[in-house]
Design an enzyme around this catalytic site. Structure first.
Site, PDB file in Angstrom:
ATOM      1  CG  HIS A  61      -1.950   1.098   1.190  1.00 39.49           C
ATOM      2  ND1 HIS A  61      -3.140   1.020   1.870  1.00 39.49           N
ATOM      3  CD2 HIS A  61      -1.971   2.303   0.559  1.00 39.49           C
ATOM      4  CE1 HIS A  61      -3.842   2.121   1.660  1.00 39.49           C
ATOM      5  NE2 HIS A  61      -3.144   2.920   0.880  1.00 39.49           N
ATOM      6  CG  LEU A  64       5.319   4.593  -5.681  1.00 38.48           C
ATOM      7  CD1 LEU A  64       5.986   3.485  -6.484  1.00 38.48           C
ATOM      8  CD2 LEU A  64       6.257   5.078  -4.588  1.00 38.48           C
ATOM      9  CG  ASN A  95      -4.589   7.342  -5.230  1.00 37.81           C
ATOM     10  OD1 ASN A  95      -3.529   6.737  -5.388  1.00 37.81           O
ATOM     11  ND2 ASN A  95      -4.865   7.998  -4.131  1.00 37.81           N
ATOM     12  CG  HIS A 180     -10.375   4.402   1.283  1.00 40.44           C
ATOM     13  ND1 HIS A 180      -9.295   5.216   1.557  1.00 40.44           N
ATOM     14  CD2 HIS A 180     -11.468   5.090   1.705  1.00 40.44           C
ATOM     15  CE1 HIS A 180      -9.716   6.350   2.119  1.00 40.44           C
ATOM     16  NE2 HIS A 180     -11.029   6.296   2.216  1.00 40.44           N
ATOM     17  CG  HIS A 233      -6.100   2.852   5.327  1.00 40.26           C
ATOM     18  ND1 HIS A 233      -7.458   2.781   5.433  1.00 40.26           N
ATOM     19  CD2 HIS A 233      -5.847   3.437   4.135  1.00 40.26           C
ATOM     20  CE1 HIS A 233      -8.004   3.313   4.355  1.00 40.26           C
ATOM     21  NE2 HIS A 233      -7.056   3.706   3.554  1.00 40.26           N
ATOM     22  CG  ASP A 306      -2.103   5.060   3.299  1.00 42.90           C
ATOM     23  OD1 ASP A 306      -1.955   5.369   2.092  1.00 42.90           O
ATOM     24  OD2 ASP A 306      -3.082   5.415   3.981  1.00 42.90           O
ATOM     25  CG  PHE A 325      -7.574  13.581   5.013  1.00 45.48           C
ATOM     26  CD1 PHE A 325      -7.747  13.507   6.389  1.00 45.48           C
ATOM     27  CD2 PHE A 325      -8.513  14.306   4.271  1.00 45.48           C
ATOM     28  CE1 PHE A 325      -8.815  14.126   7.017  1.00 45.48           C
ATOM     29  CE2 PHE A 325      -9.588  14.945   4.889  1.00 45.48           C
ATOM     30  CZ  PHE A 325      -9.741  14.855   6.266  1.00 45.48           C
ATOM     31  N   GLY A 326      -3.094  12.404   4.433  1.00 44.34           N
ATOM     32  CA  GLY A 326      -2.110  11.430   3.960  1.00 44.34           C
ATOM     33  C   GLY A 326      -0.716  11.751   4.452  1.00 44.34           C
TER      34      GLY A 326
HETATM   35 ZN   LIG Z   1      -7.074   4.727   1.791  1.00 39.50          ZN
END
Ligand SMILES: [Zn+2]
Length: 431
Positions: A61, A64, A95, A180, A233, A306, A325-326
């Site tokens: 997960h 890149l 994504n 997700h 996650h 992630d 977010f991330g």
């Molecule tokens: Zn996710």
């Protein structure tokens, strides 16, 4: 190709139930021999006494960002961050822009990562076209183009009928859907975990049910269709219970933990820094304990990063309204796992390594993740006792959005070998 001998390390290969002091000989890019006192002739010899020699870590997960977002990351920077973290194989989330929903995109990821990257990169295909949740992708074409699994990560597949169809197809072609789990109608404008901290800060919270109702739905759909579903996650205690109950019923459900959740909770949100903003949101101390229990009892069999790079500018935007977010995690994942799970006595070293090597490989059907003779020589040498302070500015990633910055961790990859080639030694990139 040169011969490499890793001499005198503790060889931990959980997939083959090996845990012993031995030498590892690498020849022509493959694992050639494991044993005591190997005479390697002309090999380059590295004394790894006191270190652990394990299969290279596999991250199922990560983001890149190529194609589409080179300012955040690309194959060059992302795979270098991976090598510094001990990872030898990455499965890249789809994504991107364009989304990996067409064979051409999968072929692009494979070709460009091979040209620019220093570790193995394999693509996820999306579940729905454009990750819009409306129409399924051409699964078989994407498998033929090299996709190893499917995910709409970043977006939930809200249409349950479509998700059910996707699971039926995935079963027929023997592939896994990584999901997700989020119900956006519950998330609303929530930013951090809904609880005491969100109330105190006056910030809209995300109730845990945003995740858990979708975990429950997907486990039910997996039960009915007989398909494998992998929960990305996992963030809250209730979801851990649902996965545990699902497994007890014999449902093919698996779950992953992102290391940041093991040493970060909603308490860390109080500074309102973008480098703590993530979905699902960091939960309570109880949620964190539940994730650790899930790892210990085998409910959660995979650890993934992630790794989600965003630029400094993006993350410096208004915390509540605009910052995305991330968080990034390729370079710190192993250190956090060793510190929180192994040095704390919760997991043995082989059990922790299994969750980052043979378990994810087995789940996705990858011929990786062990030190079997004749296997690709993807190897990590770990110094389990090395104490180091995370300095995100030393990282190889283009992004800096890491909650571990400034923290002390115990344990780190000191050598990464991909296909028999040393790509990282003592933190320095050699490729
Ligand atoms: Zn996710």
């Amino acid at each position: 190709m040169t011969k490499i001998l890793l001499k005198g390390g503790r060889v931990i290969d959980p997939g083959n139930e090996i845990d012993q002091l031995a030498d590892v000989l690498i020849e022509d890019g493959k694992i050639a021999q494991i044993g005591v006192g190997i005479d390697a002739g002309t090999a380059d010899i590295f004394n790894v006494a006191g270190k652990v020699v394990a299969p290279g870590l596999i991250d199922i997960h990560c983001h890149l960002r190529d194609p589409g977002f080179p300012e955040r990351e690309d194959f060059k920077s992302g795979t270098r961050a991976a090598a510094r973290g001990g990872f030898t194989t990455l499965i890249a989330m789809p994504n991107t822009n364009p989304v990996c929903d067409h064979p051409v995109v999968a072929e692009y990821v494979l070709a460009k990562s091979k040209r620019e990257g220093i570790v193995n990169v394999l693509p996820f295909g999306a579940i729905t076209k454009g990750q819009k949740g409306e129409e399924l992708v051409p699964f078989v074409d994407l498998v033929e183009a090299g996709c190893v699994a499917f995910s709409d990560d970043g977006q939930p597949v809200t249409n349950s009928g479509l998700m059910r169809q996707a699971l039926i197809i995935a079963k027929a072609i023997n592939k896994v859907l990584a999901v997700h789990c989020e119900d956006r109608t519950i998330t609303g404008e929530g930013v951090i975990n809904d609880g005491e901290i969100s109330r105190r800060l006056g910030i809209k919270g995300i109730p845990y049910t945003s995740e858990a109702v979708m975990v429950a739905r997907d486990i039910l759909l997996a039960e009915e269709t007989g398909s494998q579903v992998h929960i990305c996650h996992v963030g809250c205690a209730r979801s851990v219970e649902l996965v545990r109950e699902g497994k007890k019923r014999g449902i093919a459900v698996s779950g992953e933990v992102i290391p940041h959740y093991l040493n970060t909770t909603e308490e860390d949100m109080q500074t309102l820094e973008g480098r703590f903003k993530i979905k699902p949101p960091f939960g309570s101390k109880r949620d964190q304990e539940a994730l650790k229990e899930g790892l210990v009892d085998g409910t959660l069999e995979v650890i993934a990063t992630d790794h989600a790079p965003y630029t400094i500018t993006e993350k410096q935007r208004d915390f509540v309204k605009e910052a995305p977010f991330g968080l990034i995690g390729l370079e710190t994942a192993l250190g956090v796992v060793l510190t929180e799970m192994v040095h704390s006595g919760l997991l043995t070293l082989p059990a922790a390594i299994a969750k980052m090597t043979c378990n994810p490989a087995r789940l996705l059907g990858l011929n990786k993740g062990t030190l079997g003779i004749g296997q690709d020589a993807d190897v990590v040498v770990i110094d389990p006792d090395l104490e180091w302070q995370v300095d995100v500015n030393q990282g190889a990633s283009k992004s800096r959005n890491c909650p571990q910055h400034g923290r002390w961790l115990k344990g780190r990859a000191v050598m990464t070998i991909v296909g028999g080639r040393i790509v990282m030694q003592d933190g320095k990139l050699l490729a």
